[in-house]
Design a protein around this motif. Sequence first.
Motif, PDB file in Angstrom:
ATOM      1  N   ALA A  46       0.843  -1.208   0.000  1.00 28.57           N
ATOM      2  CA  ALA A  46       0.000   0.000   0.000  1.00 28.57           C
ATOM      3  C   ALA A  46       0.874   1.252   0.000  1.00 28.57           C
ATOM      4  O   ALA A  46       0.643   2.189  -0.785  1.00 28.57           O
ATOM      5  N   ILE A  47       1.901   1.269   0.832  1.00 25.97           N
ATOM      6  CA  ILE A  47       2.773   2.450   0.946  1.00 25.97           C
ATOM      7  C   ILE A  47       3.501   2.697  -0.378  1.00 25.97           C
ATOM      8  O   ILE A  47       3.677   3.843  -0.798  1.00 25.97           O
ATOM      9  N   ALA A  48       3.886   1.606  -1.062  1.00 25.57           N
ATOM     10  CA  ALA A  48       4.615   1.747  -2.332  1.00 25.57           C
ATOM     11  C   ALA A  48       3.769   2.454  -3.396  1.00 25.57           C
ATOM     12  O   ALA A  48       4.302   3.009  -4.347  1.00 25.57           O
ATOM     13  N   LEU A  49       2.445   2.430  -3.234  1.00 28.66           N
ATOM     14  CA  LEU A  49       1.569   3.117  -4.205  1.00 28.66           C
ATOM     15  C   LEU A  49       1.503   4.623  -3.935  1.00 28.66           C
ATOM     16  O   LEU A  49       0.878   5.359  -4.691  1.00 28.66           O
ATOM     17  N   GLU A  50       2.124   5.062  -2.847  1.00 32.38           N
ATOM     18  CA  GLU A  50       2.154   6.478  -2.455  1.00 32.38           C
ATOM     19  C   GLU A  50       0.762   7.117  -2.445  1.00 32.38           C
ATOM     20  O   GLU A  50       0.540   8.154  -3.069  1.00 32.38           O
ATOM     21  N   PRO A  51      -0.188   6.491  -1.735  1.00 36.74           N
ATOM     22  CA  PRO A  51      -1.547   7.042  -1.720  1.00 36.74           C
ATOM     23  C   PRO A  51      -1.650   8.235  -0.772  1.00 36.74           C
ATOM     24  O   PRO A  51      -0.782   8.422   0.088  1.00 36.74           O
ATOM     25  N   GLU A  52      -2.708   9.003  -0.937  1.00 31.70           N
ATOM     26  CA  GLU A  52      -2.950  10.099  -0.003  1.00 31.70           C
ATOM     27  C   GLU A  52      -3.424   9.572   1.355  1.00 31.70           C
ATOM     28  O   GLU A  52      -3.120  10.156   2.389  1.00 31.70           O
ATOM     29  N   HIS A  53      -4.224   8.485   1.302  1.00 30.51           N
ATOM     30  CA  HIS A  53      -4.745   7.894   2.543  1.00 30.51           C
ATOM     31  C   HIS A  53      -4.593   6.375   2.493  1.00 30.51           C
ATOM     32  O   HIS A  53      -4.798   5.776   1.450  1.00 30.51           O
ATOM     33  N   ILE A  54      -4.273   5.794   3.670  1.00 25.97           N
ATOM     34  CA  ILE A  54      -4.392   4.336   3.835  1.00 25.97           C
ATOM     35  C   ILE A  54      -5.365   4.134   4.988  1.00 25.97           C
ATOM     36  O   ILE A  54      -5.167   4.678   6.070  1.00 25.97           O
ATOM     37  N   ALA A  55      -6.436   3.395   4.735  1.00 26.14           N
ATOM     38  CA  ALA A  55      -7.409   3.101   5.790  1.00 26.14           C
ATOM     39  C   ALA A  55      -7.407   1.595   6.021  1.00 26.14           C
ATOM     40  O   ALA A  55      -7.551   0.815   5.076  1.00 26.14           O
ATOM     41  N   VAL A  56      -7.209   1.182   7.267  1.00 24.11           N
ATOM     42  CA  VAL A  56      -7.188  -0.246   7.593  1.00 24.11           C
ATOM     43  C   VAL A  56      -8.429  -0.548   8.432  1.00 24.11           C
ATOM     44  O   VAL A  56      -8.622   0.044   9.494  1.00 24.11           O
ATOM     45  N   VAL A  57      -9.259  -1.459   7.938  1.00 24.22           N
ATOM     46  CA  VAL A  57     -10.505  -1.786   8.638  1.00 24.22           C
ATOM     47  C   VAL A  57     -10.241  -2.947   9.594  1.00 24.22           C
ATOM     48  O   VAL A  57      -9.758  -4.005   9.178  1.00 24.22           O
ATOM     49  N   VAL A  58     -10.528  -2.736  10.872  1.00 20.34           N
ATOM     50  CA  VAL A  58     -10.256  -3.746  11.898  1.00 20.34           C
ATOM     51  C   VAL A  58     -11.508  -4.014  12.728  1.00 20.34           C
ATOM     52  O   VAL A  58     -12.411  -3.184  12.803  1.00 20.34           O
ATOM     53  N   ARG A  59     -11.554  -5.182  13.344  1.00 18.83           N
ATOM     54  CA  ARG A  59     -12.591  -5.488  14.334  1.00 18.83           C
ATOM     55  C   ARG A  59     -12.107  -6.621  15.229  1.00 18.83           C
ATOM     56  O   ARG A  59     -11.923  -6.428  16.420  1.00 18.83           O
ATOM     57  N   HIS A  60     -11.859  -7.803  14.633  1.00 21.20           N
ATOM     58  CA  HIS A  60     -11.395  -8.934  15.429  1.00 21.20           C
ATOM     59  C   HIS A  60     -10.035  -8.593  16.047  1.00 21.20           C
ATOM     60  O   HIS A  60      -9.113  -8.209  15.332  1.00 21.20           O
ATOM     61  N   GLU A  61      -9.899  -8.724  17.389  1.00 24.52           N
ATOM     62  CA  GLU A  61      -8.648  -8.407  18.104  1.00 24.52           C
ATOM     63  C   GLU A  61      -8.102  -7.053  17.664  1.00 24.52           C
ATOM     64  O   GLU A  61      -6.918  -6.905  17.382  1.00 24.52           O
ATOM     65  N   ARG A  62      -8.982  -6.043  17.628  1.00 13.53           N
ATOM     66  CA  ARG A  62      -8.622  -4.784  16.974  1.00 13.53           C
ATOM     67  C   ARG A  62      -7.390  -4.095  17.579  1.00 13.53           C
ATOM     68  O   ARG A  62      -6.582  -3.532  16.853  1.00 13.53           O
ATOM     69  N   ASP A  63      -7.205  -4.150  18.906  1.00 14.11           N
ATOM     70  CA  ASP A  63      -6.064  -3.435  19.511  1.00 14.11           C
ATOM     71  C   ASP A  63      -4.737  -4.030  19.063  1.00 14.11           C
ATOM     72  O   ASP A  63      -3.799  -3.313  18.729  1.00 14.11           O
ATOM     73  N   GLU A  64      -4.698  -5.358  19.069  1.00 15.19           N
ATOM     74  CA  GLU A  64      -3.470  -6.046  18.688  1.00 15.19           C
ATOM     75  C   GLU A  64      -3.143  -5.764  17.216  1.00 15.19           C
ATOM     76  O   GLU A  64      -1.997  -5.476  16.856  1.00 15.19           O
ATOM     77  N   VAL A  65      -4.173  -5.830  16.368  1.00 16.52           N
ATOM     78  CA  VAL A  65      -3.956  -5.573  14.931  1.00 16.52           C
ATOM     79  C   VAL A  65      -3.554  -4.108  14.729  1.00 16.52           C
ATOM     80  O   VAL A  65      -2.608  -3.810  13.994  1.00 16.52           O
ATOM     81  N   ALA A  66      -4.237  -3.189  15.427  1.00 15.80           N
ATOM     82  CA  ALA A  66      -3.942  -1.757  15.257  1.00 15.80           C
ATOM     83  C   ALA A  66      -2.505  -1.434  15.663  1.00 15.80           C
ATOM     84  O   ALA A  66      -1.835  -0.616  15.037  1.00 15.80           O
TER      85      ALA A  66
END
Length: 480
Positions: A46-66
């Motif tokens: 995702a970072i290699a595409l140099e986007p303006e925004h990266i949004a990561v959708v989380v829910r299961h074990e959200r703190d650990e994933v975040a």
Amino acid sequence: MVGMTDQALAVVVLAAGAGTRMKSATPKVLHQLSGVPLIGHVLSTAIALEPEHIAVVVRHERDEVARVVAEYAPDALIVDQDDAPGTGRAVEVACDALPDSFSGVVVVISGDVPLLDSDTLRAVIAHHREQQVAATLISTLPEDPTGYGRIIRDDDGQVIRVVEHSDASDEERAIQEVNAGSYVFDRKLVHSALGTLATHNAQGEKYLTDVIEALWAAGLGVHAIRVEDDWLLQGINDRVQLSDVQSRLNRMIVRGWQLAGVTVQDPGSTWIELGVELAPDVEILPGVQLRGQTRVETGAIIGPDSTLLDTVVESGAHVVRTHAQGAHIEAGATVGPFSFLRPEAHVGPDAKVGAFVEIKNSHLHRGAKVPHLSYIGDADIGEGANIGAGAITANYDGVSKNRTVIGAQSKTGSHTVFVAPVQLGDGSYTAAGAVVRRDVPPGALAMSVSPQRNLEGWVEANRQGSPSASAASKAKDAKH
Ligand code: UD1
Ligand code: CA
């Protein structure tokens, strides 16, 4: 006017699913592949595409994933999916979280598809912009399409919808072309289409794939781009797929090092993680794992059968059947076979660590040798010193750890115990079996074992009739 080609880019990474098929206490996207969690691979893309925004959708074990997301992509937006399930709902909450002013292109990728690369995505984004379509999805023809959504085209070959495996008829299941789960959308169009979707399907979820039919029905263009290398699109849903993708990625990494000048005798038994650095003319023998931030300099030979984690090996060193973690091995040193180097083990230039030797938080200076059966912890061993077989640093008094310092060119006898804290001066010796509790001046010989006494005739007197007693008698008779 801003043309389509100048549109801004946002990347949405889907990572809210439970990953039930992994049967794991660890969230699926945090399972490791070549030393990096699945989500880390996807975020790098995702970072290699140099986007303006990266949004990561989380829910299961959200703190650990975040927490892991923040490690690999500190600027990413963490978006919490609510209780409404499905990939469609996930993209909907991500679109809600993007700034209203953002009206560009949204790339949707999955946190469980680690090998999809930024070049492939760039080509799909370019196609999407040139063709000015509402959605472009990636399709492929896997050997076995079971489980994937099938691409339904009309008689002219136009994509009209995607049907999930669990909702598909037998006729639809016979279709080989599948949805890879990565897409490029126009943000406004996908957002409004998601608002109209229902959950009348086998899984009772809001499917992102239903957007395709909604856009097509509204007369908007939908394209599918076929990617031939289906490894790039392989999702990881269970541990069989995890190990398949791991072997594939490892083969790519090993091949890359071979082409960069590293000899790898047996790629099948050589495992190299992504953070490792190797110089040209390094030689890797069978059964080697190079992990973490391990770095090996030119001319070093590693293996066979060694694991190095976060370890530096300098030029020309030779490491055989060794387990090392957080160690530093300088130029020309030899380590192994059967050596165990623990954190802060520092083996100096041309030094030697031999069989069944464990070293922790210790510095062996140039040419120092610990050749056999020893534990060296919290010690400093001077240049050219030779530590006899079976040496033990008694570094722990039950409360704290203490240091042993052994001077340059010292020679310690077999089975010496160094009771730390203790210092031995340069050029000192210890006798076999010495227990060194007090400092030894330079050039002194330390002895602590009482002088030997021989009790003549003890065996014949105390072990009468034993094989030892008769052997002793025979030897004595022969002498007379
Ligand atoms: C999905 C596609 C399918 C495609 C396949 C390719 C849908 C409905 N189906 O199926 O057409 O062939 O990918 O691999 O999209 N996720 C969320 N929130 C959710 C559910 C899932 O964020 O509520 C995330 C998961 O964490 C995962 C990704 O979305 O990263 C895909 O979900 P998964 O359940 O694996 O979808 P598939 O059944 O593989
Ligand atoms: Ca999946």
